[in-house]
Design an enzyme around this catalytic site. Structure first.
Site, mmCIF file in Angstrom:
data_model
loop_
_atom_site.group_PDB
_atom_site.id
_atom_site.type_symbol
_atom_site.label_atom_id
_atom_site.label_comp_id
_atom_site.label_asym_id
_atom_site.label_seq_id
_atom_site.Cartn_x
_atom_site.Cartn_y
_atom_site.Cartn_z
ATOM 1 N N HIS A 1 12.515 -57.509 -30.865
ATOM 2 C CA HIS A 1 11.767 -58.356 -31.791
ATOM 3 C C HIS A 1 10.583 -59.062 -31.134
ATOM 4 O O HIS A 1 9.784 -59.680 -31.835
ATOM 5 C CB HIS A 1 12.699 -59.358 -32.474
ATOM 6 C CG HIS A 1 13.502 -58.725 -33.559
ATOM 7 N ND1 HIS A 1 14.642 -58.013 -33.292
ATOM 8 C CD2 HIS A 1 13.302 -58.656 -34.892
ATOM 9 C CE1 HIS A 1 15.121 -57.538 -34.429
ATOM 10 N NE2 HIS A 1 14.324 -57.908 -35.422
ATOM 11 N N TRP B 1 13.749 -48.390 -39.055
ATOM 12 C CA TRP B 1 14.045 -49.703 -38.454
ATOM 13 C C TRP B 1 15.482 -50.143 -38.756
ATOM 14 O O TRP B 1 16.213 -50.571 -37.872
ATOM 15 C CB TRP B 1 13.047 -50.744 -38.951
ATOM 16 C CG TRP B 1 13.250 -52.091 -38.329
ATOM 17 C CD1 TRP B 1 13.949 -53.132 -38.852
ATOM 18 C CD2 TRP B 1 12.757 -52.536 -37.060
ATOM 19 N NE1 TRP B 1 13.922 -54.211 -37.986
ATOM 20 C CE2 TRP B 1 13.198 -53.859 -36.878
ATOM 21 C CE3 TRP B 1 11.987 -51.942 -36.068
ATOM 22 C CZ2 TRP B 1 12.894 -54.605 -35.745
ATOM 23 C CZ3 TRP B 1 11.680 -52.688 -34.941
ATOM 24 C CH2 TRP B 1 12.130 -53.993 -34.777
ATOM 25 N N TYR C 1 7.679 -65.050 -42.385
ATOM 26 C CA TYR C 1 9.001 -64.549 -41.988
ATOM 27 C C TYR C 1 9.282 -64.947 -40.548
ATOM 28 O O TYR C 1 8.486 -64.670 -39.647
ATOM 29 C CB TYR C 1 9.013 -63.034 -42.154
ATOM 30 C CG TYR C 1 10.339 -62.337 -41.951
ATOM 31 C CD1 TYR C 1 11.543 -63.014 -41.896
ATOM 32 C CD2 TYR C 1 10.368 -60.961 -41.837
ATOM 33 C CE1 TYR C 1 12.737 -62.347 -41.727
ATOM 34 C CE2 TYR C 1 11.556 -60.269 -41.667
ATOM 35 C CZ TYR C 1 12.742 -60.975 -41.614
ATOM 36 O OH TYR C 1 13.923 -60.303 -41.443
ATOM 37 N N TYR D 1 18.361 -57.164 -28.636
ATOM 38 C CA TYR D 1 17.864 -57.563 -29.952
ATOM 39 C C TYR D 1 16.601 -58.406 -29.794
ATOM 40 O O TYR D 1 15.595 -58.180 -30.476
ATOM 41 C CB TYR D 1 18.948 -58.339 -30.716
ATOM 42 C CG TYR D 1 18.521 -58.718 -32.106
ATOM 43 C CD1 TYR D 1 18.678 -57.837 -33.171
ATOM 44 C CD2 TYR D 1 17.942 -59.950 -32.370
ATOM 45 C CE1 TYR D 1 18.272 -58.171 -34.459
ATOM 46 C CE2 TYR D 1 17.532 -60.295 -33.651
ATOM 47 C CZ TYR D 1 17.703 -59.398 -34.674
ATOM 48 O OH TYR D 1 17.286 -59.740 -35.948
#
Length: 112
Positions: free
Chosen positions: A24, A78, A43, A20
């Site tokens: 990212h 995504w 964000y 993960y």
């Protein structure tokens, strides 16, 4: 236009944290642009070692930001790839998160 601060929680499967995090480190450029274009401003994601994920962004409208992303092709790809990373997910990650209630914001309490 005023922005709403949105903070949310998800739970990443502990065994998938390294992958993960890797995904990212450099998200797809078209995904980054779609987020920006649809109002997901400032964000950020924060991840605890046990997989607790806290997300934060500012947007004029949460509903419009989510609808804008839902209308993009890149978001469908995504979300399909990301859904496997989460525990007890109710829907896609970008709509199935648990939204936290803001109880304090310093700027709201400072004299103007």
């Amino acid at each position: 236009m005023d922005s709403t601060r949105v903070c949310f929680q998800l739970q990443v499967k502990p065994e998938l944290i390294p992958e993960y995090t890797r995904r990212h480190a450099a998200i797809w450029p078209d995904m980054a642009q779609a987020l920006k274009d649809t109002g997901w401003n400032n964000y950020s994601l924060f991840l605890r070692p046990d997989g607790l994920l806290i997300g934060y962004f500012e947007t004029p409208s949460l509903e419009a930001a989510q609808a804008g992303m839902a209308a993009t092709e890149v978001n469908a790809r995504w979300q399909a790839e990301m859904s496997e990373f989460f525990v007890d997910l109710d829907g896609a990650p970008d709509t199935g998160f648990f939204q936290l209630t803001e109880v304090f914001h310093l700027e709201d309490q400072l004299p103007r």
